[in-house]
Design a protein around this motif. Structure first.
Motif, PDB file in Angstrom:
ATOM      1  N   ASN A 220      -2.171  -5.153  -0.294  1.00 15.64           N
ATOM      2  CA  ASN A 220      -2.595  -4.345  -1.438  1.00 15.64           C
ATOM      3  C   ASN A 220      -1.320  -3.972  -2.196  1.00 15.64           C
ATOM      4  O   ASN A 220      -0.401  -3.458  -1.588  1.00 15.64           O
ATOM      5  CB  ASN A 220      -3.302  -3.089  -0.910  1.00 15.64           C
TER       6      ASN A 220
ATOM      7  N   TYR B  20       0.839  -1.201   0.000  1.00 18.34           N
ATOM      8  CA  TYR B  20       0.000   0.000   0.000  1.00 18.34           C
ATOM      9  C   TYR B  20       0.877   1.256   0.000  1.00 18.34           C
ATOM     10  O   TYR B  20       1.832   1.351   0.765  1.00 18.34           O
ATOM     11  CB  TYR B  20      -0.911  -0.041   1.230  1.00 18.34           C
TER      12      TYR B  20
ATOM     13  N   ALA C 245      -6.660  -3.948   6.526  1.00 15.95           N
ATOM     14  CA  ALA C 245      -7.780  -3.245   5.886  1.00 15.95           C
ATOM     15  C   ALA C 245      -8.756  -4.228   5.224  1.00 15.95           C
ATOM     16  O   ALA C 245      -9.959  -3.979   5.164  1.00 15.95           O
ATOM     17  CB  ALA C 245      -7.245  -2.252   4.850  1.00 15.95           C
ATOM     18  N   TYR C 246      -8.226  -5.353   4.734  1.00 15.44           N
ATOM     19  CA  TYR C 246      -9.060  -6.304   3.965  1.00 15.44           C
ATOM     20  C   TYR C 246      -9.363  -7.583   4.734  1.00 15.44           C
ATOM     21  O   TYR C 246      -9.770  -8.577   4.141  1.00 15.44           O
ATOM     22  CB  TYR C 246      -8.353  -6.621   2.628  1.00 15.44           C
TER      23      TYR C 246
ATOM     24  N   ARG D 285     -14.653   8.326   6.209  1.00 14.62           N
ATOM     25  CA  ARG D 285     -13.287   8.394   6.740  1.00 14.62           C
ATOM     26  C   ARG D 285     -13.258   7.983   8.210  1.00 14.62           C
ATOM     27  O   ARG D 285     -13.305   8.821   9.116  1.00 14.62           O
ATOM     28  CB  ARG D 285     -12.672   9.799   6.583  1.00 14.62           C
TER      29      ARG D 285
ATOM     30  N   GLY E 132     -11.063   5.069  10.479  1.00 11.22           N
ATOM     31  CA  GLY E 132     -10.121   3.951  10.555  1.00 11.22           C
ATOM     32  C   GLY E 132      -9.841   3.594  11.996  1.00 11.22           C
ATOM     33  O   GLY E 132     -10.070   4.396  12.908  1.00 11.22           O
TER      34      GLY E 132
ATOM     35  N   SER F 164     -13.660   1.498   5.727  1.00 12.33           N
ATOM     36  CA  SER F 164     -13.752   1.874   4.308  1.00 12.33           C
ATOM     37  C   SER F 164     -14.039   0.711   3.365  1.00 12.33           C
ATOM     38  O   SER F 164     -14.392   0.937   2.216  1.00 12.33           O
ATOM     39  CB  SER F 164     -12.441   2.514   3.851  1.00 12.33           C
ATOM     40  N   LYS F 165     -13.838  -0.513   3.798  1.00 13.74           N
ATOM     41  CA  LYS F 165     -13.929  -1.653   2.874  1.00 13.74           C
ATOM     42  C   LYS F 165     -15.178  -2.475   3.192  1.00 13.74           C
ATOM     43  O   LYS F 165     -16.240  -2.206   2.668  1.00 13.74           O
ATOM     44  CB  LYS F 165     -12.655  -2.498   2.965  1.00 13.74           C
TER      45      LYS F 165
HETATM   46  C1  PLP Z   1      -3.958  -1.670   2.885  1.00 15.99           C
HETATM   47  C2  PLP Z   1      -4.705  -0.414   3.066  1.00 15.99           C
HETATM   48  N1  PLP Z   1      -4.619   0.225   4.231  1.00 15.99           N
HETATM   49  C3  PLP Z   1      -5.290   1.364   4.454  1.00 15.99           C
HETATM   50  C4  PLP Z   1      -6.082   1.912   3.466  1.00 15.99           C
HETATM   51  C5  PLP Z   1      -6.758   3.222   3.732  1.00 15.99           C
HETATM   52  O1  PLP Z   1      -7.872   3.042   4.475  1.00 15.99           O
HETATM   53  P1  PLP Z   1      -8.713   4.268   5.026  1.00 15.99           P
HETATM   54  O2  PLP Z   1      -9.783   4.520   4.031  1.00 15.99           O
HETATM   55  O3  PLP Z   1      -9.228   3.761   6.335  1.00 15.99           O
HETATM   56  O4  PLP Z   1      -7.783   5.444   5.207  1.00 15.99           O
HETATM   57  C6  PLP Z   1      -6.204   1.277   2.234  1.00 15.99           C
HETATM   58  C7  PLP Z   1      -7.047   1.868   1.184  1.00 15.99           C
HETATM   59  O5  PLP Z   1      -7.118   1.467   0.078  1.00 15.99           O
HETATM   60  C8  PLP Z   1      -5.490   0.090   2.038  1.00 15.99           C
HETATM   61  O6  PLP Z   1      -5.545  -0.560   0.863  1.00 15.99           O
END
Ligand code: PLP
Length: 337
Positions: free
Chosen positions: A144, A96, A171-172, A207, A209, A198-199
């Motif tokens: 990611n 990421y 995140a996933y 927004r 997290g 967010s996912k």
């Molecule tokens: C691995 C990863 N971490 C964090 C985020 C960002 O998340 P947030 O929308 O909570 O800032 C993303 C967004 O695509 C992501 O892919």
């Protein structure tokens, strides 16, 4: 581990930090007294959300930090632990993009360690790259843009051996059957786990997290965050959303089902060379000509992500799993390519 000035500084104390109870007349925060729904400042530490979230995540409310996306937590962790121009962070390549961006903004030297060909941790390279000044290792699992979980055993080896902070970005995590590392917080005082609304929760636009860690680390993040970093509307909608875990689970089930279907369909296309296994809500697909395919789809108003310039991702597109209809339209367009 904490930066000296962060450790020694006195944090900003807001009106809502200094008086937390119930009262009838609030004349302490220079707010506008006429109700608009938003004329009052929000709870700086978002306790109502944390109390709802804690049992869902099987942690205590004090082990939760909430931020303006998990991106805020990424930035704050680097700010808290890395002395500028001195303390490095280590990331995998590819991963990421925000870890590197936040490192740069905070003048933290960046160490990149390439993943193996099957996108897993290369422990020899990783341990070889750490220096005495390395403070944080970011591990993204599922990763990611590659979509896979990192090997659990290897993550344990990093947690056992590295003396600095290990951030596992989950995140996933909802799109896998693998257990979250939040359950290992009691064993690893150097562990921070990131998750997001967010996912799976479908609230990217709000927004919000999450970071989970021991209380000492959470208190440091709270000390340096903006006083009111999560607005009232986000807090209210998050609270409502947390009442309906079933809705989130249903969306996740559907996305996982669609992911399998999309993978099958992509594999049948003559342009597809490989679809990598995914534990996330997207697929990484190697095609014959990723930039050309990207442009072709864009002309048909379908936007995917061209990742072909990224390490180990030559000619790869990252395709988010959409609704059944969106996925159908994507495949129909690709069949005509
Ligand atoms: C691995 C990863 N971490 C964090 C985020 C960002 O998340 P947030 O929308 O909570 O800032 C993303 C967004 O695509 C992501 O892919």
């Amino acid at each position: 581990m904490v930066r000296k000035n962060v450790l020694n500084m006195k944090p900003y104390s807001s009106a809502r930090d200094e008086f937390k109870g119930e009262a009838e007349i609030f004349l302490d925060a220079n707010e506008n007294p006429y109700p608009s729904g938003y004329n009052r400042y929000p709870d700086p530490l978002q306790w109502k959300i944390k109390e709802k979230l804690a049992p869902i995540k099987n942690v205590s409310p004090e082990q939760i930090f909430l931020g303006n996306g998990s991106d805020e937590a990424i930035d704050l962790i680097i700010r808290a632990f890395c002395e500028p121009h001195k303390n490095s962070i280590l990331i995998t390549d590819p991963t990421y993009g925000m870890y590197a961006v936040c490192a740069e903004v905070n003048a933290a030297p960046l160490i990149k360690v390439e993943l193996t060909r099957d996108f897993d941790l290369d422990l020899d390279a990783l341990f070889g790259a750490i220096t005495d000044d390395t403070r944080i290792i970011f591990l993204c699992s599922p990763n990611n843009p590659t979509g896979n979980l990192l090997s659990r055993d290897k993550i344990f080896k990093v947690l056992d051996r590295f003396q600095g902070i290990v951030v596992i970005d989950e995140a996933y995590i909802d799109f896998t059957t693998s257990e979250s590392f939040t359950q290992l917080l009691p064993l690893y005082p150097n562990l921070v786990v990131l998750q997001t609304f967010s996912k799976a929760w479908g609230l990217a636009g709000l927004r919000l997290g999450m970071a989970f860690s021991n209380m000492e680390i959470i208190n440091i993040l709270n000390k340096i965050k903006y006083p009111y970093n999560v607005n009232i509307q986000t807090q209210e909608i998050a609270l409502k959303t947390l009442l309906d875990v079933d809705k989130k689970d249903k969306a996740v089930d559907e996305i996982i089902e669609q992911r399998a279907q999309l993978e099958n369909e992509l594999l049948q296309l003559p342009i597809t060379e490989q679809v990598y296994p995914s534990d996330a809500n997207f697929l990484l697909a190697k095609v014959k000509d990723a930039p050309g395919t990207y442009r072709y789809l864009m002309d048909r108003k379908i936007i995917v992500r061209d990742r072909s310039k990224i390490t180990l991702c030559k000619n790869c597109l990252r395709i988010t799993v959409g609704t059944p209809q969106e996925n159908k339209n994507l495949i129909a367009a690709l069949k005509n390519l």
